[in-house]
Scaffold this motif. Structure first.
Motif, PDB file in Angstrom:
ATOM      1  N   LEU A  85       0.832  -1.206   0.000  1.00  0.00           N
ATOM      2  CA  LEU A  85       0.000   0.000   0.000  1.00  0.00           C
ATOM      3  C   LEU A  85       0.864   1.253   0.000  1.00  0.00           C
ATOM      4  O   LEU A  85       0.587   2.236  -0.705  1.00  0.00           O
ATOM      5  N   VAL A  86       1.930   1.233   0.811  1.00  0.00           N
ATOM      6  CA  VAL A  86       2.862   2.367   0.866  1.00  0.00           C
ATOM      7  C   VAL A  86       3.493   2.587  -0.500  1.00  0.00           C
ATOM      8  O   VAL A  86       3.621   3.728  -0.970  1.00  0.00           O
ATOM      9  N   GLN A  87       3.898   1.493  -1.144  1.00  0.00           N
ATOM     10  CA  GLN A  87       4.504   1.582  -2.463  1.00  0.00           C
ATOM     11  C   GLN A  87       3.525   2.126  -3.497  1.00  0.00           C
ATOM     12  O   GLN A  87       3.902   2.944  -4.359  1.00  0.00           O
ATOM     13  N   ALA A  88       2.256   1.716  -3.414  1.00  0.00           N
ATOM     14  CA  ALA A  88       1.275   2.121  -4.424  1.00  0.00           C
ATOM     15  C   ALA A  88       0.832   3.570  -4.243  1.00  0.00           C
ATOM     16  O   ALA A  88       0.618   4.283  -5.238  1.00  0.00           O
ATOM     17  N   GLU A  89       0.715   4.063  -3.019  1.00  0.00           N
ATOM     18  CA  GLU A  89       0.186   5.406  -2.767  1.00  0.00           C
ATOM     19  C   GLU A  89       1.284   6.467  -2.678  1.00  0.00           C
ATOM     20  O   GLU A  89       1.050   7.637  -2.959  1.00  0.00           O
ATOM     21  N   GLY A  90       2.459   6.057  -2.270  1.00  0.00           N
ATOM     22  CA  GLY A  90       3.543   7.028  -2.169  1.00  0.00           C
ATOM     23  C   GLY A  90       4.119   7.353  -3.537  1.00  0.00           C
ATOM     24  O   GLY A  90       4.190   6.498  -4.416  1.00  0.00           O
ATOM     25  N   LYS A  91       4.533   8.603  -3.687  1.00  0.00           N
ATOM     26  CA  LYS A  91       5.072   9.058  -4.975  1.00  0.00           C
ATOM     27  C   LYS A  91       6.596   9.217  -4.928  1.00  0.00           C
ATOM     28  O   LYS A  91       7.244   9.042  -5.935  1.00  0.00           O
ATOM     29  N   THR A  92       7.121   9.558  -3.797  1.00  0.00           N
ATOM     30  CA  THR A  92       8.556   9.787  -3.662  1.00  0.00           C
ATOM     31  C   THR A  92       9.082   9.055  -2.421  1.00  0.00           C
ATOM     32  O   THR A  92       8.314   8.594  -1.568  1.00  0.00           O
ATOM     33  N   HIS A  93      10.391   9.010  -2.347  1.00  0.00           N
ATOM     34  CA  HIS A  93      11.009   8.342  -1.212  1.00  0.00           C
ATOM     35  C   HIS A  93      10.634   9.029   0.100  1.00  0.00           C
ATOM     36  O   HIS A  93      10.450   8.353   1.124  1.00  0.00           O
ATOM     37  N   GLU A  94      10.489  10.358   0.066  1.00  0.00           N
ATOM     38  CA  GLU A  94      10.163  11.093   1.282  1.00  0.00           C
ATOM     39  C   GLU A  94       8.733  10.829   1.734  1.00  0.00           C
ATOM     40  O   GLU A  94       8.404  11.034   2.905  1.00  0.00           O
ATOM     41  N   ASP A  95       7.892  10.361   0.829  1.00  0.00           N
ATOM     42  CA  ASP A  95       6.488  10.122   1.185  1.00  0.00           C
ATOM     43  C   ASP A  95       6.283   8.812   1.933  1.00  0.00           C
ATOM     44  O   ASP A  95       5.294   8.654   2.656  1.00  0.00           O
ATOM     45  N   PHE A  96       7.187   7.881   1.770  1.00  0.00           N
ATOM     46  CA  PHE A  96       6.902   6.517   2.207  1.00  0.00           C
ATOM     47  C   PHE A  96       6.680   6.394   3.719  1.00  0.00           C
ATOM     48  O   PHE A  96       5.737   5.744   4.163  1.00  0.00           O
ATOM     49  N   ARG A  97       7.495   6.980   4.549  1.00  0.00           N
ATOM     50  CA  ARG A  97       7.343   6.837   5.995  1.00  0.00           C
ATOM     51  C   ARG A  97       6.056   7.512   6.485  1.00  0.00           C
ATOM     52  O   ARG A  97       5.370   6.984   7.361  1.00  0.00           O
ATOM     53  N   LYS A  98       5.695   8.692   5.898  1.00  0.00           N
ATOM     54  CA  LYS A  98       4.439   9.356   6.276  1.00  0.00           C
ATOM     55  C   LYS A  98       3.240   8.524   5.850  1.00  0.00           C
ATOM     56  O   LYS A  98       2.254   8.409   6.589  1.00  0.00           O
ATOM     57  N   MET A  99       3.348   7.925   4.660  1.00  0.00           N
ATOM     58  CA  MET A  99       2.257   7.086   4.174  1.00  0.00           C
ATOM     59  C   MET A  99       2.070   5.867   5.063  1.00  0.00           C
ATOM     60  O   MET A  99       0.935   5.444   5.338  1.00  0.00           O
ATOM     61  N   ALA A 100       3.166   5.292   5.559  1.00  0.00           N
ATOM     62  CA  ALA A 100       3.075   4.144   6.448  1.00  0.00           C
ATOM     63  C   ALA A 100       2.400   4.532   7.759  1.00  0.00           C
ATOM     64  O   ALA A 100       1.577   3.775   8.300  1.00  0.00           O
ATOM     65  N   GLU A 101       2.689   5.730   8.257  1.00  0.00           N
ATOM     66  CA  GLU A 101       2.030   6.171   9.498  1.00  0.00           C
ATOM     67  C   GLU A 101       0.525   6.354   9.289  1.00  0.00           C
ATOM     68  O   GLU A 101      -0.266   6.016  10.176  1.00  0.00           O
ATOM     69  N   VAL A 102       0.142   6.901   8.113  1.00  0.00           N
ATOM     70  CA  VAL A 102      -1.281   7.046   7.817  1.00  0.00           C
ATOM     71  C   VAL A 102      -1.979   5.691   7.890  1.00  0.00           C
ATOM     72  O   VAL A 102      -3.072   5.568   8.467  1.00  0.00           O
ATOM     73  N   VAL A 103      -1.371   4.645   7.313  1.00  0.00           N
ATOM     74  CA  VAL A 103      -1.979   3.304   7.326  1.00  0.00           C
ATOM     75  C   VAL A 103      -2.154   2.822   8.760  1.00  0.00           C
ATOM     76  O   VAL A 103      -3.255   2.373   9.161  1.00  0.00           O
ATOM     77  N   TYR A 104      -1.110   2.888   9.569  1.00  0.00           N
ATOM     78  CA  TYR A 104      -1.188   2.375  10.937  1.00  0.00           C
ATOM     79  C   TYR A 104      -2.165   3.173  11.783  1.00  0.00           C
ATOM     80  O   TYR A 104      -2.884   2.587  12.618  1.00  0.00           O
ATOM     81  N   ASN A 105      -2.241   4.489  11.587  1.00  0.00           N
ATOM     82  CA  ASN A 105      -3.155   5.300  12.377  1.00  0.00           C
ATOM     83  C   ASN A 105      -4.605   4.991  12.024  1.00  0.00           C
ATOM     84  O   ASN A 105      -5.484   4.993  12.900  1.00  0.00           O
ATOM     85  N   ARG A 106      -4.889   4.720  10.765  1.00  0.00           N
ATOM     86  CA  ARG A 106      -6.268   4.439  10.373  1.00  0.00           C
ATOM     87  C   ARG A 106      -6.701   3.030  10.777  1.00  0.00           C
ATOM     88  O   ARG A 106      -7.897   2.764  10.880  1.00  0.00           O
ATOM     89  N   LEU A 107      -5.735   2.136  11.008  1.00  0.00           N
ATOM     90  CA  LEU A 107      -6.089   0.783  11.439  1.00  0.00           C
ATOM     91  C   LEU A 107      -6.370   0.703  12.941  1.00  0.00           C
ATOM     92  O   LEU A 107      -6.947  -0.299  13.418  1.00  0.00           O
ATOM     93  N   LYS A 108      -6.035   1.720  13.663  1.00  0.00           N
ATOM     94  CA  LYS A 108      -6.212   1.690  15.110  1.00  0.00           C
ATOM     95  C   LYS A 108      -7.701   1.672  15.473  1.00  0.00           C
ATOM     96  O   LYS A 108      -8.514   2.362  14.846  1.00  0.00           O
ATOM     97  N   PRO A 109      -8.058   0.911  16.511  1.00  0.00           N
ATOM     98  CA  PRO A 109      -9.465   0.908  16.958  1.00  0.00           C
ATOM     99  C   PRO A 109      -9.937   2.272  17.446  1.00  0.00           C
ATOM    100  O   PRO A 109     -11.152   2.553  17.460  1.00  0.00           O
ATOM    101  N   THR A 110      -9.025   3.118  17.830  1.00  0.00           N
ATOM    102  CA  THR A 110      -9.380   4.450  18.334  1.00  0.00           C
ATOM    103  C   THR A 110      -9.590   5.462  17.213  1.00  0.00           C
ATOM    104  O   THR A 110      -9.808   6.643  17.499  1.00  0.00           O
ATOM    105  N   ASN A 111      -9.488   5.004  15.975  1.00  0.00           N
ATOM    106  CA  ASN A 111      -9.661   5.915  14.837  1.00  0.00           C
ATOM    107  C   ASN A 111     -11.151   6.204  14.634  1.00  0.00           C
ATOM    108  O   ASN A 111     -11.884   5.370  14.090  1.00  0.00           O
ATOM    109  N   HIS A 112     -11.540   7.372  15.041  1.00  0.00           N
ATOM    110  CA  HIS A 112     -12.919   7.779  14.848  1.00  0.00           C
ATOM    111  C   HIS A 112     -13.060   8.737  13.678  1.00  0.00           C
ATOM    112  O   HIS A 112     -14.168   9.151  13.351  1.00  0.00           O
ATOM    113  N   GLU A 113     -11.992   9.099  13.060  1.00  0.00           N
ATOM    114  CA  GLU A 113     -12.016   9.992  11.907  1.00  0.00           C
ATOM    115  C   GLU A 113     -12.542   9.252  10.671  1.00  0.00           C
ATOM    116  O   GLU A 113     -13.385   9.779   9.946  1.00  0.00           O
TER     117      GLU A 113
END
Length: 557
Positions: free
Chosen positions: A429-457
């Motif tokens: 998912l990180v590879q498919a959504e990220g566009k540059t090398h600098e995007d990858f770590r932020k994109m990975a955090e987005v995935v983990y934050n949205r998988l959390k049970p506390t994600n009400h957003e």
């Protein structure tokens, strides 16, 4: 009475002693009426003068002498018994007739001898036995030499030491050589044992030595020639661009110049690995030859082979790019192997359990392709004549090796995931959504934050367009909400919570590292504001809405 230096005397003589009495032997009378124990035969023994009270008498025969002593009855006795020793002596002419067969005519004393008529010292007159037959050794006739002890022979160096074997001479007849050796032994003395420990050296031994030294010289010459060839002579090489026959050579990953040259030589492309290594160093960019399959020609010069391998047209490789889906890989393999479309995909669907997948990637339900995410990006040899399953095995082996090296099992649990298979899915998912090398770590955090049970957003919805496009086999970025919301497939993350059933592509190493080490800044949203490469991130829903408006303005929506 004892003699000085002699010790006690033996027992006194007894009249019945058979050696001195009348019985048993018989013979002439000697001193004091005694008979000679040997029948009157003269006996000679070397005697030494005794010092003390003693007298000396002459015995009959040829000057036989014994040491006298007296027993307690003053009987005249002799200190020892002589054993018969045959001796040869010289007599003057006429002595035998004058004295009889057993008589003796003493020699006249030498007038010039000053001691011939003098009384003996130490107790009385003593006759001078020098010049008489009573002397020991007795006098010898003129011209006769008394045999003397032969001194230890100091033989000169044996002539065998100067055998032609050492002087370079040829072999001689064996019989002549044996005869000569026997003659030498005779000259050393009759009965003298020949020296031991010396062996005859023949032409065979000479030949053995010649062969040994000749073989050593030949071996040294051969290795010297090889050394010269390796260090100074040009390496064996063909000329020209080779024959028309095409040959496919597979170069594994990590192979260096020498290994590549060896493989080309074994395939019949170049004449020697040395020539290839030299050409590779002389041609600019020669060291940049990558792993893969190369379509070359037979009997090429090393320089021609290097130049052809640097040409992309000669490479028979399947290149897996980061993020590429398996469908595109199957099509590339069919093309390289000149197979019908869909052939490789059918093999993958049928044989996927036999291609080397790790245990944790097998028996996963609802996945679109069990091999998705396990064709690690890179170049893989694929040329006509090869089988599709062999190429797929190379790709799966590369991915498995890389995942094991990063220890995905332990990392997955620390990131709140169930197993390594889910971690590979996050990386895809990180590879498919990220566009540059600098995007990858932020994109990975987005995935983990949205998988959390506390994600009400987003209520644990990922809402990634890439998962829907994978499901459809497309790459659209303009998807209507009606279309997305109307699809309930597990790969549609707009309608299905959590991760999709499996990876949606083959992540590269940068995306994998980012999935293992995400940022911790609180990122929850992202938007590709230019629709291509410019991705911006937001932490709140309000920030996301502003980024969305920016995207719409740029894309014309």
């Amino acid at each position: 009475m004892t003699e000085y230096g002699r010790g006690p005397h033996p027992e006194p003589w007894h009249p019945e002693d058979p050696l001195y009495g009348d019985g048993g032997w018989g013979g002439q009378q000697t001193h004091a009426g005694q008979q000679s124990p040997y029948g009157g035969q003269p006996q000679h023994y070397p005697q030494q003068p005794q010092y003390g009270e003693w007298s000396q008498e002459q015995q009959s025969g040829y000057g036989h002498q014994q040491y006298p002593y007296y027993d307690e009855q003053s009987h005249h006795q002799y200190a020892g018994h002589a054993q018969p020793q045959p001796q040869q002596h010289y007599q003057q002419p006429g002595a035998w007739d004058a004295a009889g067969p057993h008589g003796q005519v003493p020699y006249a004393p030498d007038p010039g001898d000053p001691y011939g008529q003098q009384p003996a010292a130490y107790g009385g007159e003593q006759p001078d036995f020098y010049g008489t037959e009573d002397a020991y050794p007795p006098p010898q006739p003129p011209g006769h030499r008394h045999p003397e002890a032969e001194p230890e022979s100091q033989d000169p160096p044996d002539e065998e030491e100067r055998h032609p074997f050492f002087t370079g001479g040829g072999d001689e007849d064996d019989d002549d050589e044996e005869h000569e050796l026997l003659s030498r032994r005779d000259r050393r003395g009759k009965g003298k044992p020949a020296k031991k420990g010396r062996k005859r050296r023949t032409g065979c031994a000479c030949m053995v030595v010649v062969l040994v030294f000749g073989g050593g010289l030949a071996g040294a010459g051969y290795y010297g020639y090889k050394f010269y060839q390796n260090r100074f002579a040009p390496a064996p090489d063909y000329t020209g661009d080779g024959t028309g026959q095409q040959i496919t050579v597979e170069i594994p990953k990590g192979a260096g110049g020498w290994d590549i040259g060896r493989r080309l030589k074994e395939a019949g492309v170049v004449k020697s690995a040395d020539a290839f290594v030299h050409a590779q160093s002389d041609i600019q960019g020669g060291s940049s030859i990558q792993a893969g399959a190369y379509l070359l020609r037979e009997h090429m010069s090393a320089a021609s082979a290097v130049k052809m391998m640097l040409d992309p047209k000669s490479q028979n490789n399947v290149v897996v790019t980061p993020g590429e889906r398996n469908g595109g890989v199957y099509e590339a393999i069919d093309k390289k192997l000149e197979l019908a479309d869909g052939t490789t995909q059918k093999v993958a669907q049928k044989e996927y359990k036999n291609l080397g997948l790790p245990v944790w990637a097998q028996n996963v339900s609802e996945v679109k392709d069990p091999l998705e995410g396990f064709f690690f990006p890179g170049d893989y040899a694929a040329a006509k004549g090869m089988k599709p399953d062999n190429i797929l095995k190379q790709m799966v082996a590369a991915a498995t090796s890389k995942y094991d090296a990063y220890g995905l099992t332990a990392k997955a649990r620390s990131l709140g995931l169930n197993d390594p298979f889910q971690l590979v899915t996050v990386a895809s998912l990180v590879q498919a959504e990220g566009k540059t090398h600098e995007d990858f770590r932020k994109m990975a955090e987005v995935v983990y934050n949205r998988l959390k049970p506390t994600n009400h957003e987003t209520n644990q919805l990922l809402q990634f367009d890439s998962t829907y496009n994978y499901l459809k086999g497309t790459s659209n970025i303009h998807i209507s909400e009606k279309e997305i919301n109307g699809n309930r497939n597990p790969y549609n993350t707009y309608t299905h919570k959590g991760l999709p059933p499996g990876p949606i592509g083959n992540p590269g190493e940068d995306a994998l590292k980012a999935a293992l080490n995400p940022t911790q800044d609180g990122w929850m949203y992202f938007v590709a504001t230019d629709g291509v490469n410019d991705t911006e991130f937001a932490k709140t829903l309000a920030e996301f809405q502003r980024l969305k408006e920016k995207f719409n303005a740029t894309s014309g929506n």
